[in-house]
Scaffold this motif. Structure first.
Motif, mmCIF file in Angstrom:
data_model
loop_
_atom_site.group_PDB
_atom_site.id
_atom_site.type_symbol
_atom_site.label_atom_id
_atom_site.label_comp_id
_atom_site.label_asym_id
_atom_site.label_seq_id
_atom_site.Cartn_x
_atom_site.Cartn_y
_atom_site.Cartn_z
ATOM 1 N N TRP A 99 84.232 44.175 36.424
ATOM 2 C CA TRP A 99 84.268 44.720 34.743
ATOM 3 C C TRP A 99 85.008 45.789 34.962
ATOM 4 N N PHE A 100 85.733 46.710 35.395
ATOM 5 C CA PHE A 100 86.695 47.520 35.518
ATOM 6 C C PHE A 100 88.415 46.381 34.970
ATOM 7 N N THR A 101 88.186 45.108 35.296
ATOM 8 C CA THR A 101 89.337 44.490 35.013
ATOM 9 C C THR A 101 89.589 44.246 33.450
ATOM 10 N N ARG A 102 88.538 43.999 33.112
ATOM 11 C CA ARG A 102 88.701 43.742 31.948
ATOM 12 C C ARG A 102 89.462 44.202 30.876
ATOM 13 N N GLY A 103 89.319 43.541 30.800
ATOM 14 C CA GLY A 103 90.444 44.317 28.756
ATOM 15 C C GLY A 103 89.745 45.003 28.078
ATOM 16 N N TRP A 104 88.660 43.895 27.295
ATOM 17 C CA TRP A 104 87.798 44.784 26.544
ATOM 18 C C TRP A 104 86.902 46.057 26.742
ATOM 19 N N THR A 105 85.924 46.058 27.962
ATOM 20 C CA THR A 105 85.635 46.889 28.876
ATOM 21 C C THR A 105 86.199 48.324 28.589
ATOM 22 N N LEU A 106 87.805 48.133 28.573
ATOM 23 C CA LEU A 106 87.836 49.323 27.945
ATOM 24 C C LEU A 106 88.229 50.073 27.148
ATOM 25 N N GLN A 107 87.803 49.418 26.076
ATOM 26 C CA GLN A 107 87.557 50.129 24.751
ATOM 27 C C GLN A 107 85.713 50.477 25.073
ATOM 28 N N ARG A 143 97.861 56.191 28.092
ATOM 29 C CA ARG A 143 96.323 55.652 27.715
ATOM 30 C C ARG A 143 97.085 53.969 28.089
ATOM 31 N N MET A 144 97.985 54.223 27.876
ATOM 32 C CA MET A 144 98.537 52.692 28.564
ATOM 33 C C MET A 144 98.205 51.996 30.008
ATOM 34 N N SER A 145 98.509 52.821 30.652
ATOM 35 C CA SER A 145 98.575 52.526 32.101
ATOM 36 C C SER A 145 96.642 52.723 32.716
ATOM 37 N N TRP A 146 96.307 52.135 31.942
ATOM 38 C CA TRP A 146 94.689 52.050 31.830
ATOM 39 C C TRP A 146 94.927 50.741 31.798
ATOM 40 N N ALA A 147 95.144 50.024 31.271
ATOM 41 C CA ALA A 147 95.203 48.278 30.802
ATOM 42 C C ALA A 147 96.563 47.750 32.132
ATOM 43 N N THR A 148 97.182 48.470 33.107
ATOM 44 C CA THR A 148 97.836 47.764 33.573
ATOM 45 C C THR A 148 97.615 46.868 34.901
ATOM 46 N N ARG A 149 95.628 46.694 34.603
ATOM 47 C CA ARG A 149 94.927 45.969 36.424
ATOM 48 C C ARG A 149 94.130 45.417 35.266
ATOM 49 N N ARG A 150 93.880 45.483 34.005
ATOM 50 C CA ARG A 150 92.882 44.885 33.256
ATOM 51 C C ARG A 150 93.932 43.520 32.785
ATOM 52 N N GLU A 151 92.452 42.110 32.434
ATOM 53 C CA GLU A 151 93.155 40.869 32.385
ATOM 54 C C GLU A 151 92.075 40.452 30.710
ATOM 55 N N ARG A 269 106.021 64.907 35.414
ATOM 56 C CA ARG A 269 104.922 64.136 35.539
ATOM 57 C C ARG A 269 103.786 65.252 36.611
ATOM 58 N N LYS A 270 102.335 64.953 35.962
ATOM 59 C CA LYS A 270 101.502 66.532 36.589
ATOM 60 C C LYS A 270 100.993 65.575 37.914
ATOM 61 N N VAL A 271 101.099 67.021 38.572
ATOM 62 C CA VAL A 271 100.364 66.293 40.357
ATOM 63 C C VAL A 271 98.591 66.744 39.785
ATOM 64 N N CYS A 272 98.011 65.586 40.006
ATOM 65 C CA CYS A 272 96.350 65.923 40.268
ATOM 66 C C CYS A 272 96.000 63.725 40.296
ATOM 67 N N ASN A 273 94.765 64.080 40.685
ATOM 68 C CA ASN A 273 94.058 62.872 41.217
ATOM 69 C C ASN A 273 94.004 62.153 40.573
ATOM 70 N N ILE A 274 94.721 60.117 39.349
ATOM 71 C CA ILE A 274 94.151 59.825 38.805
ATOM 72 C C ILE A 274 94.032 58.461 39.056
ATOM 73 N N ARG A 275 92.159 57.744 39.049
ATOM 74 C CA ARG A 275 91.888 56.449 39.019
ATOM 75 C C ARG A 275 92.148 55.822 38.288
ATOM 76 N N GLU A 276 92.082 55.452 38.763
ATOM 77 C CA GLU A 276 92.788 53.454 37.453
ATOM 78 C C GLU A 276 91.196 53.357 36.830
ATOM 79 N N LEU A 277 91.403 53.611 36.054
ATOM 80 C CA LEU A 277 89.871 52.899 34.339
ATOM 81 C C LEU A 277 90.012 51.081 34.410
#
Length: 277
Positions: A99-107, A143-151, A269-277
Protein backbone atom coordinates in the motif's frame (compact mmCIF):
# COMPACT_ATOMS: atom_id res chain seq x y z
CA UNK A 1 -20.84 10.96 -6.36
CA UNK A 2 -21.92 7.43 -5.47
CA UNK A 3 -21.78 6.26 -1.85
CA UNK A 4 -22.74 3.00 -0.13
CA UNK A 5 -25.29 3.04 2.68
CA UNK A 6 -23.32 1.32 5.44
CA UNK A 7 -26.15 -0.85 6.82
CA UNK A 8 -27.83 -1.95 3.59
CA UNK A 9 -24.84 -1.73 1.18
CA UNK A 10 -27.15 0.01 -1.31
CA UNK A 11 -25.51 2.66 -3.55
CA UNK A 12 -26.88 6.20 -3.48
CA UNK A 13 -26.05 9.15 -5.72
CA UNK A 14 -25.29 12.57 -4.23
CA UNK A 15 -24.74 15.77 -6.16
CA UNK A 16 -22.87 18.90 -5.14
CA UNK A 17 -23.41 20.17 -1.59
CA UNK A 18 -25.80 17.32 -0.80
CA UNK A 19 -22.85 14.93 -0.31
CA UNK A 20 -22.79 13.84 3.36
CA UNK A 21 -19.81 12.98 5.53
CA UNK A 22 -18.46 9.53 4.69
CA UNK A 23 -15.65 7.06 5.31
CA UNK A 24 -13.42 5.67 2.56
CA UNK A 25 -11.71 2.31 2.09
CA UNK A 26 -8.14 2.53 0.85
CA UNK A 27 -6.47 -0.70 -0.26
CA UNK A 28 -4.54 -2.38 -3.05
CA UNK A 29 -5.97 -4.98 -5.39
CA UNK A 30 -4.45 -8.44 -5.53
CA UNK A 31 -4.04 -10.37 -8.78
CA UNK A 32 -7.36 -12.18 -8.28
CA UNK A 33 -9.00 -9.81 -5.80
CA UNK A 34 -12.03 -8.66 -7.82
CA UNK A 35 -15.48 -7.66 -6.63
CA UNK A 36 -17.02 -11.03 -7.49
CA UNK A 37 -14.42 -12.82 -5.38
CA UNK A 38 -14.93 -13.39 -1.67
CA UNK A 39 -11.91 -11.33 -0.58
CA UNK A 40 -13.10 -8.24 -2.46
CA UNK A 41 -16.63 -8.58 -1.11
CA UNK A 42 -15.39 -9.04 2.46
CA UNK A 43 -13.48 -5.76 2.19
CA UNK A 44 -16.71 -3.92 1.36
CA UNK A 45 -18.62 -5.56 4.20
CA UNK A 46 -15.90 -4.89 6.78
CA UNK A 47 -15.41 -1.30 5.66
CA UNK A 48 -19.13 -0.54 5.90
CA UNK A 49 -19.40 -2.27 9.28
CA UNK A 50 -16.46 -0.26 10.63
CA UNK A 51 -17.92 2.97 9.24
CA UNK A 52 -21.33 2.25 10.74
CA UNK A 53 -19.79 1.53 14.16
CA UNK A 54 -18.12 4.96 14.01
CA UNK A 55 -21.38 6.71 13.19
CA UNK A 56 -21.01 7.05 9.42
CA UNK A 57 -24.15 6.41 7.40
CA UNK A 58 -22.20 6.22 4.13
CA UNK A 59 -18.91 4.84 2.84
CA UNK A 60 -16.97 5.02 -0.42
CA UNK A 61 -15.27 1.97 -1.95
CA UNK A 62 -13.64 2.21 -5.39
CA UNK A 63 -15.01 -1.13 -6.63
CA UNK A 64 -18.59 0.11 -6.21
CA UNK A 65 -18.52 3.87 -6.24
CA UNK A 66 -15.86 5.28 -8.55
CA UNK A 67 -16.92 7.04 -11.73
CA UNK A 68 -13.78 7.35 -13.84
CA UNK A 69 -15.59 9.56 -16.35
CA UNK A 70 -16.07 12.23 -13.68
CA UNK A 71 -12.73 13.92 -12.94
CA UNK A 72 -14.35 16.13 -10.27
CA UNK A 73 -15.10 13.05 -8.18
CA UNK A 74 -11.41 12.24 -7.96
CA UNK A 75 -10.85 15.41 -5.91
CA UNK A 76 -13.43 14.55 -3.23
CA UNK A 77 -12.06 14.00 0.27
CA UNK A 78 -13.32 11.65 2.92
CA UNK A 79 -13.72 12.43 6.62
CA UNK A 80 -12.16 9.14 7.72
CA UNK A 81 -10.08 6.60 5.84
CA UNK A 82 -9.75 2.87 6.61
CA UNK A 83 -6.52 1.43 5.20
CA UNK A 84 -6.64 -2.33 4.69
CA UNK A 85 -3.13 -3.80 4.44
CA UNK A 86 -3.69 -7.25 2.98
CA UNK A 87 0.01 -8.12 3.36
CA UNK A 88 0.27 -6.93 6.99
CA UNK A 89 0.77 -10.02 9.12
CA UNK A 90 3.72 -8.88 11.26
CA UNK A 91 3.31 -5.59 13.20
CA UNK A 92 7.07 -5.00 13.12
CA UNK A 93 6.91 -4.72 9.34
CA UNK A 94 4.41 -1.85 9.34
CA UNK A 95 5.29 0.66 6.64
CA UNK A 96 6.84 -1.89 4.30
CA UNK A 97 3.52 -2.93 2.82
CA UNK A 98 2.54 -2.71 -0.85
CA UNK A 99 0.00 0.00 0.00
CA UNK A 100 2.89 2.37 0.77
CA UNK A 101 4.26 1.99 -2.78
CA UNK A 102 1.16 3.05 -4.70
CA UNK A 103 0.79 6.62 -5.97
CA UNK A 104 -2.87 7.36 -5.28
CA UNK A 105 -2.78 5.96 -1.74
CA UNK A 106 -0.46 8.84 -0.77
CA UNK A 107 -3.37 11.26 -1.17
CA UNK A 108 -5.61 8.94 0.83
CA UNK A 109 -3.04 8.97 3.63
CA UNK A 110 -2.69 12.73 3.87
CA UNK A 111 -6.07 14.20 2.90
CA UNK A 112 -8.46 12.75 5.55
CA UNK A 113 -8.15 14.02 9.12
CA UNK A 114 -8.43 10.47 10.47
CA UNK A 115 -6.70 7.39 9.01
CA UNK A 116 -6.87 3.95 10.66
CA UNK A 117 -4.71 1.02 9.54
CA UNK A 118 -5.91 -2.60 9.65
CA UNK A 119 -3.93 -5.80 9.14
CA UNK A 120 -4.95 -8.75 6.95
CA UNK A 121 -7.40 -9.96 9.64
CA UNK A 122 -8.94 -6.49 10.08
CA UNK A 123 -7.25 -5.86 13.42
CA UNK A 124 -6.42 -2.19 14.03
CA UNK A 125 -2.63 -1.76 14.00
CA UNK A 126 -2.14 2.00 13.94
CA UNK A 127 -3.50 5.42 13.04
CA UNK A 128 -2.36 8.50 11.20
CA UNK A 129 -2.12 10.27 14.56
CA UNK A 130 0.24 7.63 15.94
CA UNK A 131 2.57 8.21 12.98
CA UNK A 132 2.27 12.02 13.14
CA UNK A 133 5.95 12.54 13.99
CA UNK A 134 6.87 11.09 10.58
CA UNK A 135 4.36 13.13 8.61
CA UNK A 136 5.94 16.56 8.15
CA UNK A 137 4.77 18.50 5.16
CA UNK A 138 5.85 22.14 5.45
CA UNK A 139 7.98 22.29 2.33
CA UNK A 140 7.45 21.41 -1.30
CA UNK A 141 10.54 19.19 -1.51
CA UNK A 142 9.45 17.20 1.54
CA UNK A 143 6.08 16.45 0.00
CA UNK A 144 7.70 15.57 -3.32
CA UNK A 145 10.01 13.13 -1.53
CA UNK A 146 7.01 11.12 -0.32
CA UNK A 147 6.26 10.13 -3.91
CA UNK A 148 9.78 9.00 -4.83
CA UNK A 149 9.22 5.27 -4.28
CA UNK A 150 5.59 5.16 -5.29
CA UNK A 151 4.33 3.68 -8.54
CA UNK A 152 1.35 4.33 -10.81
CA UNK A 153 -0.04 2.43 -13.77
CA UNK A 154 0.23 5.54 -15.95
CA UNK A 155 3.12 7.99 -15.94
CA UNK A 156 0.81 11.01 -15.72
CA UNK A 157 -0.64 9.79 -12.43
CA UNK A 158 2.71 10.44 -10.71
CA UNK A 159 1.74 14.10 -11.07
CA UNK A 160 -2.03 13.81 -10.71
CA UNK A 161 -1.86 11.90 -7.42
CA UNK A 162 -0.08 14.93 -5.91
CA UNK A 163 -2.71 17.52 -6.86
CA UNK A 164 -4.61 17.30 -3.58
CA UNK A 165 -1.41 17.34 -1.52
CA UNK A 166 -0.37 20.66 -3.03
CA UNK A 167 -3.95 21.97 -3.30
CA UNK A 168 -3.44 22.44 -7.04
CA UNK A 169 -6.08 22.25 -9.76
CA UNK A 170 -5.10 21.45 -13.34
CA UNK A 171 -6.58 19.40 -16.19
CA UNK A 172 -5.88 15.68 -16.27
CA UNK A 173 -4.70 15.03 -19.83
CA UNK A 174 -3.74 11.38 -20.23
CA UNK A 175 -1.21 10.87 -22.97
CA UNK A 176 1.03 13.83 -22.08
CA UNK A 177 3.48 11.63 -20.15
CA UNK A 178 6.12 13.40 -18.06
CA UNK A 179 4.79 16.78 -19.21
CA UNK A 180 2.16 16.37 -16.49
CA UNK A 181 4.79 16.53 -13.73
CA UNK A 182 6.36 19.59 -15.31
CA UNK A 183 2.97 21.30 -15.43
CA UNK A 184 2.40 20.44 -11.78
CA UNK A 185 5.62 22.23 -10.83
CA UNK A 186 4.65 25.27 -12.89
CA UNK A 187 1.32 25.41 -11.08
CA UNK A 188 3.08 25.14 -7.70
CA UNK A 189 5.31 28.08 -8.66
CA UNK A 190 2.20 30.21 -9.22
CA UNK A 191 1.07 29.60 -5.64
CA UNK A 192 4.31 29.36 -3.65
CA UNK A 193 7.70 31.04 -3.16
CA UNK A 194 9.18 27.87 -1.65
CA UNK A 195 12.69 27.47 -3.13
CA UNK A 196 12.82 23.78 -2.17
CA UNK A 197 10.99 23.09 -5.43
CA UNK A 198 14.44 23.45 -7.07
CA UNK A 199 16.33 21.32 -4.53
CA UNK A 200 16.10 18.01 -6.40
CA UNK A 201 19.26 16.14 -7.39
CA UNK A 202 20.26 14.31 -10.57
CA UNK A 203 22.94 12.38 -8.62
CA UNK A 204 25.31 12.36 -11.59
CA UNK A 205 29.04 11.83 -11.35
CA UNK A 206 29.94 15.10 -13.03
CA UNK A 207 33.44 15.60 -11.61
CA UNK A 208 34.48 19.25 -11.88
CA UNK A 209 32.59 19.94 -15.11
CA UNK A 210 29.11 21.45 -14.66
CA UNK A 211 26.28 19.75 -16.48
CA UNK A 212 23.37 21.75 -17.82
CA UNK A 213 20.17 20.36 -16.28
CA UNK A 214 16.55 21.33 -16.55
CA UNK A 215 15.30 23.84 -14.01
CA UNK A 216 12.34 21.60 -13.18
CA UNK A 217 12.53 17.93 -12.19
CA UNK A 218 11.52 15.25 -14.68
CA UNK A 219 9.93 13.03 -12.03
CA UNK A 220 9.31 12.86 -8.25
CA UNK A 221 12.15 10.30 -7.98
CA UNK A 222 14.68 13.16 -8.14
CA UNK A 223 13.43 14.40 -4.75
CA UNK A 224 14.42 11.16 -3.00
CA UNK A 225 16.92 12.85 -0.66
CA UNK A 226 14.80 15.93 0.07
CA UNK A 227 12.84 14.65 3.07
CA UNK A 228 14.79 16.86 5.48
CA UNK A 229 14.95 20.02 3.36
CA UNK A 230 13.72 23.21 5.02
CA UNK A 231 14.24 26.96 5.05
CA UNK A 232 16.71 28.22 7.73
CA UNK A 233 14.36 30.85 9.17
CA UNK A 234 10.70 31.48 9.89
CA UNK A 235 10.40 34.58 7.73
CA UNK A 236 8.76 34.66 4.30
CA UNK A 237 10.82 33.38 1.38
CA UNK A 238 11.90 35.93 -1.26
CA UNK A 239 9.49 36.13 -4.15
CA UNK A 240 10.28 34.75 -7.57
CA UNK A 241 8.28 34.61 -10.77
CA UNK A 242 8.10 32.92 -14.14
CA UNK A 243 8.19 34.93 -17.34
CA UNK A 244 8.05 34.09 -21.04
CA UNK A 245 11.84 33.83 -20.88
CA UNK A 246 12.08 31.59 -17.82
CA UNK A 247 12.50 32.01 -14.06
CA UNK A 248 13.25 35.35 -12.43
CA UNK A 249 14.82 34.88 -9.00
CA UNK A 250 17.54 36.54 -6.90
CA UNK A 251 20.14 34.15 -5.44
CA UNK A 252 23.73 34.52 -4.18
CA UNK A 253 26.33 33.42 -6.75
CA UNK A 254 29.80 31.90 -6.58
CA UNK A 255 32.31 31.77 -9.43
CA UNK A 256 33.29 28.28 -10.53
CA UNK A 257 35.98 26.80 -12.75
CA UNK A 258 35.50 27.39 -16.45
CA UNK A 259 33.61 30.65 -16.17
CA UNK A 260 30.46 29.09 -14.71
CA UNK A 261 28.59 30.29 -11.63
CA UNK A 262 26.76 28.40 -8.91
CA UNK A 263 23.58 29.81 -7.38
CA UNK A 264 22.70 28.95 -3.77
CA UNK A 265 19.17 28.28 -2.57
CA UNK A 266 18.19 29.57 0.87
CA UNK A 267 17.69 26.09 2.31
CA UNK A 268 19.13 23.80 4.95
CA UNK A 269 18.47 20.33 6.39
CA UNK A 270 16.90 19.46 9.69
CA UNK A 271 18.19 16.56 11.77
CA UNK A 272 15.37 14.11 12.47
CA UNK A 273 14.15 10.60 11.76
CA UNK A 274 12.16 10.78 8.53
CA UNK A 275 10.14 7.76 7.45
CA UNK A 276 9.29 7.32 3.79
CA UNK A 277 5.55 7.48 3.24
Amino acid sequence: MWLLETTTLKPQLFLGDSTPYYAILSHTWGSHDKLQNLAGYVKIIRCCAEAASCGFKYAWVDACCIDKTNSAELSERATECYVYLVDATDPSGFGNNRWFTRGWTLQELLAPCSVIFFDSDWNEIGTKASQAEFICHNYVAQRMSWATRRETAREEDLAYCLLGIFDISMPMVYGEGRKAFRQLQLEIMKESTDQSLFAFSYRLNIGIRPIVCHLLAESPSLFRECGTIQAPGDGPAPEYSTTNKGLRIELPLAHCIGGFYSAFLNLTRKVCNIREL
